[in-house]
Motif scaffolding. Structure first.
Motif, mmCIF file in Angstrom:
data_model
loop_
_atom_site.group_PDB
_atom_site.id
_atom_site.type_symbol
_atom_site.label_atom_id
_atom_site.label_comp_id
_atom_site.label_asym_id
_atom_site.label_seq_id
_atom_site.Cartn_x
_atom_site.Cartn_y
_atom_site.Cartn_z
ATOM 1 N N PHE A 97 21.106 -3.054 7.934
ATOM 2 C CA PHE A 97 21.313 -4.211 8.806
ATOM 3 C C PHE A 97 20.260 -4.242 9.906
ATOM 4 O O PHE A 97 19.647 -5.274 10.167
ATOM 5 N N GLN A 98 20.036 -3.123 10.564
ATOM 6 C CA GLN A 98 19.094 -3.094 11.683
ATOM 7 C C GLN A 98 17.655 -3.337 11.237
ATOM 8 O O GLN A 98 16.910 -4.036 11.927
ATOM 9 N N LEU A 99 17.268 -2.780 10.110
ATOM 10 C CA LEU A 99 15.916 -3.013 9.600
ATOM 11 C C LEU A 99 15.701 -4.494 9.313
ATOM 12 O O LEU A 99 14.741 -5.106 9.785
ATOM 13 N N ARG A 100 16.589 -5.063 8.545
ATOM 14 C CA ARG A 100 16.443 -6.473 8.175
ATOM 15 C C ARG A 100 16.567 -7.384 9.392
ATOM 16 O O ARG A 100 15.830 -8.342 9.542
ATOM 17 N N ALA A 101 17.501 -7.062 10.282
ATOM 18 C CA ALA A 101 17.704 -7.864 11.486
ATOM 19 C C ALA A 101 16.485 -7.799 12.403
ATOM 20 O O ALA A 101 16.040 -8.822 12.933
ATOM 21 N N ALA A 102 15.942 -6.617 12.592
ATOM 22 C CA ALA A 102 14.784 -6.463 13.478
ATOM 23 C C ALA A 102 13.564 -7.189 12.902
ATOM 24 O O ALA A 102 12.828 -7.849 13.637
ATOM 25 N N ARG A 103 13.367 -7.078 11.603
ATOM 26 C CA ARG A 103 12.237 -7.775 10.979
ATOM 27 C C ARG A 103 12.393 -9.280 11.131
ATOM 28 O O ARG A 103 11.452 -9.987 11.492
ATOM 29 N N ALA A 104 13.606 -9.783 10.915
ATOM 30 C CA ALA A 104 13.862 -11.221 11.054
ATOM 31 C C ALA A 104 13.723 -11.665 12.505
ATOM 32 O O ALA A 104 13.175 -12.735 12.787
ATOM 33 N N ALA A 105 14.207 -10.854 13.439
ATOM 34 C CA ALA A 105 14.115 -11.204 14.859
ATOM 35 C C ALA A 105 12.666 -11.397 15.285
ATOM 36 O O ALA A 105 12.352 -12.301 16.062
ATOM 37 N N LEU A 106 11.785 -10.557 14.760
ATOM 38 C CA LEU A 106 10.370 -10.658 15.107
ATOM 39 C C LEU A 106 9.619 -11.663 14.245
ATOM 40 O O LEU A 106 8.437 -11.918 14.475
ATOM 41 N N GLY A 107 10.299 -12.211 13.251
ATOM 42 C CA GLY A 107 9.668 -13.208 12.389
ATOM 43 C C GLY A 107 8.600 -12.632 11.478
ATOM 44 O O GLY A 107 7.622 -13.302 11.148
ATOM 45 N N LEU A 108 8.788 -11.395 11.042
ATOM 46 C CA LEU A 108 7.813 -10.724 10.189
ATOM 47 C C LEU A 108 8.215 -10.782 8.722
ATOM 48 O O LEU A 108 9.395 -10.673 8.399
ATOM 49 N N THR A 109 7.230 -10.913 7.857
ATOM 50 C CA THR A 109 7.476 -10.781 6.425
ATOM 51 C C THR A 109 7.487 -9.294 6.077
ATOM 52 O O THR A 109 7.052 -8.454 6.883
ATOM 53 N N GLN A 110 7.938 -8.974 4.891
ATOM 54 C CA GLN A 110 7.888 -7.583 4.450
ATOM 55 C C GLN A 110 6.449 -7.086 4.406
ATOM 56 O O GLN A 110 6.169 -5.949 4.790
ATOM 57 N N ASP A 111 5.529 -7.927 3.945
ATOM 58 C CA ASP A 111 4.118 -7.538 3.896
ATOM 59 C C ASP A 111 3.570 -7.241 5.286
ATOM 60 O O ASP A 111 2.843 -6.260 5.483
ATOM 61 N N GLU A 112 3.909 -8.092 6.253
ATOM 62 C CA GLU A 112 3.430 -7.874 7.618
ATOM 63 C C GLU A 112 3.985 -6.583 8.204
ATOM 64 O O GLU A 112 3.248 -5.804 8.817
#
Length: 172
Positions: A97-112
């Motif tokens: 949850f935290q990994l996916r949430a943090a990535r989404a919060a920052l607006g980052l793609t998996q590649d980024e």
């Protein structure tokens, strides 16, 4: 459209992105529930990260109620919490949850995220298909999730317990 009144709720764009990302809910489903166009929700999500969601067409309470039905709470305007049957503790390790949430919060793609953390996109993808409650260091891959945690913390996010993310800084 349903209207549920609770006192002074203000949602931020990052909270909407996080809620949709960790639940896998599509824009069209949120739009249908709220009785508005997908374009409006897209516009909200593409605003700067910490902007308030402003609209005359729906109340923030409606969004809060919708996501609460999917296990997502907004304890404050700076945080998002996943409701879990597991006991929430302050672990040094991240949950899915935290990994996916943090990535989404920052607006980052998996590649980024992979590029910025010198990680593999395949590893990030593998971690993100786990259950929201999974501690990343317990997967069958040899993963140092503290690299991700350090990266997110350096960008203003904090993790007070296993199922919450917060912005510690409004400047990203």
């Amino acid at each position: 459209m349903m209207n549920f009144k609770t006192p002074n709720i203000m949602l931020r764009t990052f909270q909407l992105r996080v809620a949709r990302s960790v639940t896998g809910i599509e824009i069209r489903e949120v739009a249908l529930y709220l009785g508005i166009s997908r374009t409006i929700i897209s516009r909200w999500e593409n605003q700067p990260i910490f902007d308030s969601i402003k609209t005359k067409k729906v109340s923030p309470e409606s969004l809060v109620f919708f996501f609460k039905q999917h296990g997502i709470l907004f304890p404050s305007e700076d945080s998002v919490k996943f409701t879990s049957q597991l006991k929430s503790v302050n672990s040094i390790h991240l949950t899915r949850f935290q990994l996916r949430a943090a990535r989404a919060a920052l607006g980052l793609t998996q590649d980024e995220l992979a590029t910025l953390t010198n990680s593999s996109r395949a590893i990030i993808n593998y971690l993100e298909i786990q259950n929201n409650e999974t501690l990343l260091n317990t997967t069958n891959k040899n993963i140092d999730d503290l690299i991700f945690k350090s990266f997110f913390q350096s960008r203003g996010l904090s993790f007070p317990d296993n199922f919450t993310i917060c912005y510690t800084s409004k400047t990203i």
